[in-house]
Design a protein around this motif. Structure first.
Motif, PDB file in Angstrom:
ATOM      1  N   GLU A  50     -35.171   2.102 -15.287  1.00 52.27           N
ATOM      2  CA  GLU A  50     -35.057   1.049 -16.156  1.00 52.27           C
ATOM      3  C   GLU A  50     -34.749   0.144 -16.214  1.00 52.27           C
ATOM      4  O   GLU A  50     -35.494  -0.657 -15.791  1.00 52.27           O
ATOM      5  CB  GLU A  50     -34.947   1.727 -17.543  1.00 52.27           C
ATOM      6  N   PHE A  51     -33.401   0.246 -16.464  1.00 51.87           N
ATOM      7  CA  PHE A  51     -32.862  -1.438 -15.952  1.00 51.87           C
ATOM      8  C   PHE A  51     -32.648  -2.003 -14.601  1.00 51.87           C
ATOM      9  O   PHE A  51     -32.983  -3.507 -14.690  1.00 51.87           O
ATOM     10  CB  PHE A  51     -30.727  -0.806 -15.750  1.00 51.87           C
ATOM     11  N   ALA A  52     -33.293  -1.633 -13.579  1.00 54.06           N
ATOM     12  CA  ALA A  52     -33.868  -2.216 -12.328  1.00 54.06           C
ATOM     13  C   ALA A  52     -34.590  -2.288 -12.802  1.00 54.06           C
ATOM     14  O   ALA A  52     -35.340  -3.986 -12.417  1.00 54.06           O
ATOM     15  CB  ALA A  52     -33.613  -1.147 -11.424  1.00 54.06           C
ATOM     16  N   ALA A  53     -35.942  -2.246 -12.682  1.00 51.66           N
ATOM     17  CA  ALA A  53     -37.049  -3.055 -12.982  1.00 51.66           C
ATOM     18  C   ALA A  53     -36.748  -4.132 -14.464  1.00 51.66           C
ATOM     19  O   ALA A  53     -37.826  -4.696 -14.327  1.00 51.66           O
ATOM     20  CB  ALA A  53     -38.027  -1.380 -13.727  1.00 51.66           C
ATOM     21  N   TRP A  54     -36.388  -3.610 -15.332  1.00 50.30           N
ATOM     22  CA  TRP A  54     -35.961  -4.949 -16.447  1.00 50.30           C
ATOM     23  C   TRP A  54     -35.454  -6.089 -15.731  1.00 50.30           C
ATOM     24  O   TRP A  54     -35.669  -7.163 -15.693  1.00 50.30           O
ATOM     25  CB  TRP A  54     -35.653  -4.391 -17.382  1.00 50.30           C
ATOM     26  N   LEU A  55     -34.631  -5.704 -14.876  1.00 51.42           N
ATOM     27  CA  LEU A  55     -33.823  -6.729 -14.084  1.00 51.42           C
ATOM     28  C   LEU A  55     -34.728  -7.255 -12.994  1.00 51.42           C
ATOM     29  O   LEU A  55     -34.438  -8.429 -12.527  1.00 51.42           O
ATOM     30  CB  LEU A  55     -32.796  -6.176 -13.474  1.00 51.42           C
ATOM     31  N   SER A  56     -35.660  -7.026 -11.752  1.00 51.75           N
ATOM     32  CA  SER A  56     -36.754  -6.576 -11.022  1.00 51.75           C
ATOM     33  C   SER A  56     -37.781  -8.006 -11.262  1.00 51.75           C
ATOM     34  O   SER A  56     -38.290  -8.222 -10.420  1.00 51.75           O
ATOM     35  CB  SER A  56     -37.481  -6.033 -10.371  1.00 51.75           C
ATOM     36  N   VAL A  57     -38.353  -8.159 -12.609  1.00 52.03           N
ATOM     37  CA  VAL A  57     -38.597  -9.042 -12.826  1.00 52.03           C
ATOM     38  C   VAL A  57     -38.368 -10.375 -13.149  1.00 52.03           C
ATOM     39  O   VAL A  57     -39.488 -11.485 -12.166  1.00 52.03           O
ATOM     40  CB  VAL A  57     -39.479  -8.424 -14.443  1.00 52.03           C
ATOM     41  N   HIS A  58     -37.576 -10.978 -12.679  1.00 51.99           N
ATOM     42  CA  HIS A  58     -36.519 -12.544 -12.877  1.00 51.99           C
ATOM     43  C   HIS A  58     -35.595 -11.735 -11.899  1.00 51.99           C
ATOM     44  O   HIS A  58     -35.085 -13.292 -11.045  1.00 51.99           O
ATOM     45  CB  HIS A  58     -36.089 -12.762 -14.253  1.00 51.99           C
ATOM     46  N   GLY A  59     -35.128 -10.935 -10.840  1.00 53.26           N
ATOM     47  CA  GLY A  59     -34.072 -10.762 -10.410  1.00 53.26           C
ATOM     48  C   GLY A  59     -33.920 -11.150  -9.105  1.00 53.26           C
ATOM     49  O   GLY A  59     -33.986 -11.775  -8.467  1.00 53.26           O
ATOM     50  N   THR A  60     -35.165 -10.916  -8.633  1.00 50.15           N
ATOM     51  CA  THR A  60     -35.912 -10.571  -7.237  1.00 50.15           C
ATOM     52  C   THR A  60     -35.682 -12.293  -6.602  1.00 50.15           C
ATOM     53  O   THR A  60     -35.362 -13.176  -5.830  1.00 50.15           O
ATOM     54  CB  THR A  60     -37.357 -10.224  -7.278  1.00 50.15           C
ATOM     55  N   THR A  61     -35.917 -13.168  -8.236  1.00 50.78           N
ATOM     56  CA  THR A  61     -35.965 -14.732  -7.238  1.00 50.78           C
ATOM     57  C   THR A  61     -34.759 -15.315  -7.997  1.00 50.78           C
ATOM     58  O   THR A  61     -34.425 -15.559  -7.013  1.00 50.78           O
ATOM     59  CB  THR A  61     -37.062 -15.280  -8.612  1.00 50.78           C
ATOM     60  N   GLU A  62     -34.105 -15.090  -9.618  1.00 54.65           N
ATOM     61  CA  GLU A  62     -32.733 -15.834  -9.160  1.00 54.65           C
ATOM     62  C   GLU A  62     -31.426 -15.042  -8.188  1.00 54.65           C
ATOM     63  O   GLU A  62     -31.206 -15.894  -8.031  1.00 54.65           O
ATOM     64  CB  GLU A  62     -32.407 -14.691 -11.694  1.00 54.65           C
ATOM     65  N   LEU A  63     -31.747 -13.805  -8.018  1.00 54.46           N
ATOM     66  CA  LEU A  63     -30.233 -14.001  -7.142  1.00 54.46           C
ATOM     67  C   LEU A  63     -30.947 -14.123  -5.359  1.00 54.46           C
ATOM     68  O   LEU A  63     -30.087 -13.915  -4.725  1.00 54.46           O
ATOM     69  CB  LEU A  63     -30.197 -11.466  -7.092  1.00 54.46           C
ATOM     70  N   PHE A  64     -31.723 -13.955  -5.122  1.00 46.35           N
ATOM     71  CA  PHE A  64     -32.607 -15.036  -4.166  1.00 46.35           C
ATOM     72  C   PHE A  64     -32.072 -16.199  -3.523  1.00 46.35           C
ATOM     73  O   PHE A  64     -31.560 -16.742  -3.207  1.00 46.35           O
ATOM     74  CB  PHE A  64     -34.193 -14.746  -4.202  1.00 46.35           C
ATOM     75  N   VAL A  74     -43.781  -4.194 -10.422  1.00 48.81           N
ATOM     76  CA  VAL A  74     -44.948  -4.837  -9.808  1.00 48.81           C
ATOM     77  C   VAL A  74     -44.759  -6.678  -9.328  1.00 48.81           C
ATOM     78  O   VAL A  74     -44.560  -7.178  -9.165  1.00 48.81           O
ATOM     79  CB  VAL A  74     -46.350  -4.923 -10.496  1.00 48.81           C
ATOM     80  N   ILE A  75     -44.155  -6.506 -10.990  1.00 48.21           N
ATOM     81  CA  ILE A  75     -43.818  -8.032 -11.124  1.00 48.21           C
ATOM     82  C   ILE A  75     -42.612  -8.786  -9.916  1.00 48.21           C
ATOM     83  O   ILE A  75     -43.355  -9.202  -8.982  1.00 48.21           O
ATOM     84  CB  ILE A  75     -43.937  -8.491 -12.531  1.00 48.21           C
ATOM     85  N   GLY A  76     -41.828  -8.054 -10.286  1.00 51.46           N
ATOM     86  CA  GLY A  76     -40.368  -8.459  -9.382  1.00 51.46           C
ATOM     87  C   GLY A  76     -41.068  -8.159  -7.955  1.00 51.46           C
ATOM     88  O   GLY A  76     -40.435  -8.729  -6.836  1.00 51.46           O
ATOM     89  N   GLY A  77     -41.550  -6.729  -7.585  1.00 52.91           N
ATOM     90  CA  GLY A  77     -41.373  -6.989  -6.339  1.00 52.91           C
ATOM     91  C   GLY A  77     -43.067  -7.803  -5.784  1.00 52.91           C
ATOM     92  O   GLY A  77     -42.922  -8.046  -4.382  1.00 52.91           O
ATOM     93  N   ALA A  78     -43.486  -8.033  -6.545  1.00 51.19           N
ATOM     94  CA  ALA A  78     -44.994  -9.051  -5.741  1.00 51.19           C
ATOM     95  C   ALA A  78     -44.188 -11.080  -5.547  1.00 51.19           C
ATOM     96  O   ALA A  78     -44.231 -11.256  -4.343  1.00 51.19           O
ATOM     97  CB  ALA A  78     -46.019  -9.342  -6.778  1.00 51.19           C
ATOM     98  N   PHE A  79     -42.903 -10.739  -6.296  1.00 52.50           N
ATOM     99  CA  PHE A  79     -42.001 -12.212  -5.971  1.00 52.50           C
ATOM    100  C   PHE A  79     -41.209 -11.653  -5.091  1.00 52.50           C
ATOM    101  O   PHE A  79     -40.615 -12.774  -3.857  1.00 52.50           O
ATOM    102  CB  PHE A  79     -41.373 -12.374  -7.207  1.00 52.50           C
ATOM    103  N   LEU A  80     -40.565 -10.923  -4.550  1.00 56.93           N
ATOM    104  CA  LEU A  80     -39.965 -11.069  -3.550  1.00 56.93           C
ATOM    105  C   LEU A  80     -40.583 -10.543  -2.185  1.00 56.93           C
ATOM    106  O   LEU A  80     -40.064 -11.123  -1.368  1.00 56.93           O
ATOM    107  CB  LEU A  80     -39.364  -9.598  -3.653  1.00 56.93           C
ATOM    108  N   ALA A  81     -41.868 -10.258  -2.370  1.00 59.86           N
ATOM    109  CA  ALA A  81     -42.392  -9.947  -0.721  1.00 59.86           C
ATOM    110  C   ALA A  81     -42.917 -11.476  -1.031  1.00 59.86           C
ATOM    111  O   ALA A  81     -43.304 -11.928   0.317  1.00 59.86           O
ATOM    112  CB  ALA A  81     -43.430  -9.342  -1.799  1.00 59.86           C
TER     113      ALA A  81
END
Length: 354
Positions: free
Chosen positions: A247-261, A329-336
């Motif tokens: 749950e935390f990973a999903a919550w974080l992934s929304v913006h985290g894949t962009t922010e951490l990148f 889905v949102i986080g994965g789409a931005f990471l891709a």
């Protein structure tokens, strides 16, 4: 009638014949006739470049352009010193100004620069610092692991790594329900635009600091990455311990894949400058820093844009979208998207296409 001497042409000595006005006109005419061919040639080259860029001239003219420019600039200097006629002086000033923009001035306007930046320039700059990206990624992963292990050994580390304002109710000893509440969906958008502006300011500040510290051979940049990722590792440990890891990973992934990148790229950009200064090779340290600085600056312009995107994602979709699957889905789409843009999207340089 005796011809005027050289000293008479340039206003030195007593002029007996012809008159002063006639002598000045003669000087101007002779000056212009001796150099007019080069001026006209330069004007023709510049006019064609203004209409269509470098592709409008051949290699011989391109090689002659700097020499012709310097000749015209020298002529302008002489014309000013000897007070030649106003028409010649005005013509030379206009010609030298136009030629300067073609020889030394910017090659493209704002829209041309943005086109080059988004359609190849930014992604190319990131690929050129791939080694620094790999090093920064390793350091960030190690930092998250260190944060997890420190807190797992002693929970007091959590309060040292995670600021109180960021932790909120996410602290060791909190119930599962309380932790789940901190990552639940919001019911309204009130105040989220202000929140987005705050997040952008905070995230951009971290990235710029990671980049700016690179001058000290990149070591402070790496330390900042370790500290930020240790904080994340501590929070992952907290939620995983409450059986809320996914749950935390999903919550974080929304913006985290962009922010951490973005944080990864900013740290890599700072490291790139520091590594170039530490190992300049055959270049001087100043040359190495200048070259790597230009490349890293391009990366950082893009990082700031990524922080804008991350702040908007963190303030709106992360708060308003519920469901673990939707958030992934949102986080994965931005990471891709970022991975494809930086490492798969490789267009030809626009200058080559021209």
């Amino acid at each position: 009638m005796k011809a005027p001497t050289i000293s008479a042409w340039f206003g030195r000595g007593e002029i007996t014949a012809p008159t002063d006005i006639e002598s000045a006109a003669l000087r101007s005419d002779r000056f212009r006739l001796e150099r007019e061919y080069d001026w006209r040639r330069l004007e023709d080259i510049v006019a064609r470049m203004e209409r269509g860029g470098v592709r409008k001239i051949d290699d011989e003219e391109l090689l002659a352009l700097p020499t012709l420019y310097r000749t015209a600039a020298s002529s302008l200097s002489v014309a000013r010193e000897t007070s030649l006629d106003a028409a010649t002086l005005s013509y030379l000033e206009s010609l030298v100004q136009r030629a300067w923009f073609q020889v030394y001035g910017p090659r493209k306007g704002l829209f041309g620069w943005l086109r080059e930046f988004f359609f190849g320039g930014w992604s190319r700059a990131v690929r050129e610092i791939w080694l620094d990206v790999c090093i920064a990624l390793f350091v960030m992963t190690a930092g998250a692991l260190v944060g997890w292990l420190l807190v797992a050994q002693n929970t007091d580390w959590y309060y040292r790594l995670v600021p109180g304002g960021l932790a909120g109710g996410r602290v060791p000893g909190a119930s599962r329900e309380m932790l789940l509440e901190t990552i639940e969906q919001e019911n309204s958008t009130g105040g989220l635009s202000v929140f987005a502006a705050y997040l952008f300011s905070n995230n951009a500040g971290v990235c710029i600091l990671a980049f700016a510290l690179g001058f000290a051979f990149g070591i402070p940049s790496l330390m900042l990455l370790i500290h930020n990722m240790a904080m994340l590792g501590a929070m992952v440990w907290l939620f995983a311990g409450a059986d809320l890891g996914w749950e935390f990973a999903a919550w974080l992934s929304v913006h985290g894949t962009t922010e951490l990148f973005g944080i990864l790229l900013s740290g890599a950009a700072g490291l790139h400058i520091g590594r170039s200064m530490a190992f300049p090779g055959t270049r001087t340290i100043l040359e190495a820093a200048s070259e790597s600085g230009r490349r890293s600056a391009i990366v950082m312009v893009g990082v700031v844009l990524m922080m804008v995107v991350a702040a908007l994602l963190e303030a709106f979709p992360r708060q308003l979208v519920g469901g673990m699957e939707s958030r992934f889905v949102i986080g994965g789409a931005f990471l891709a998207f970022w991975l494809a843009y930086f490492f798969l999207y490789r267009p030809h340089r626009l200058e080559e296409e021209a």
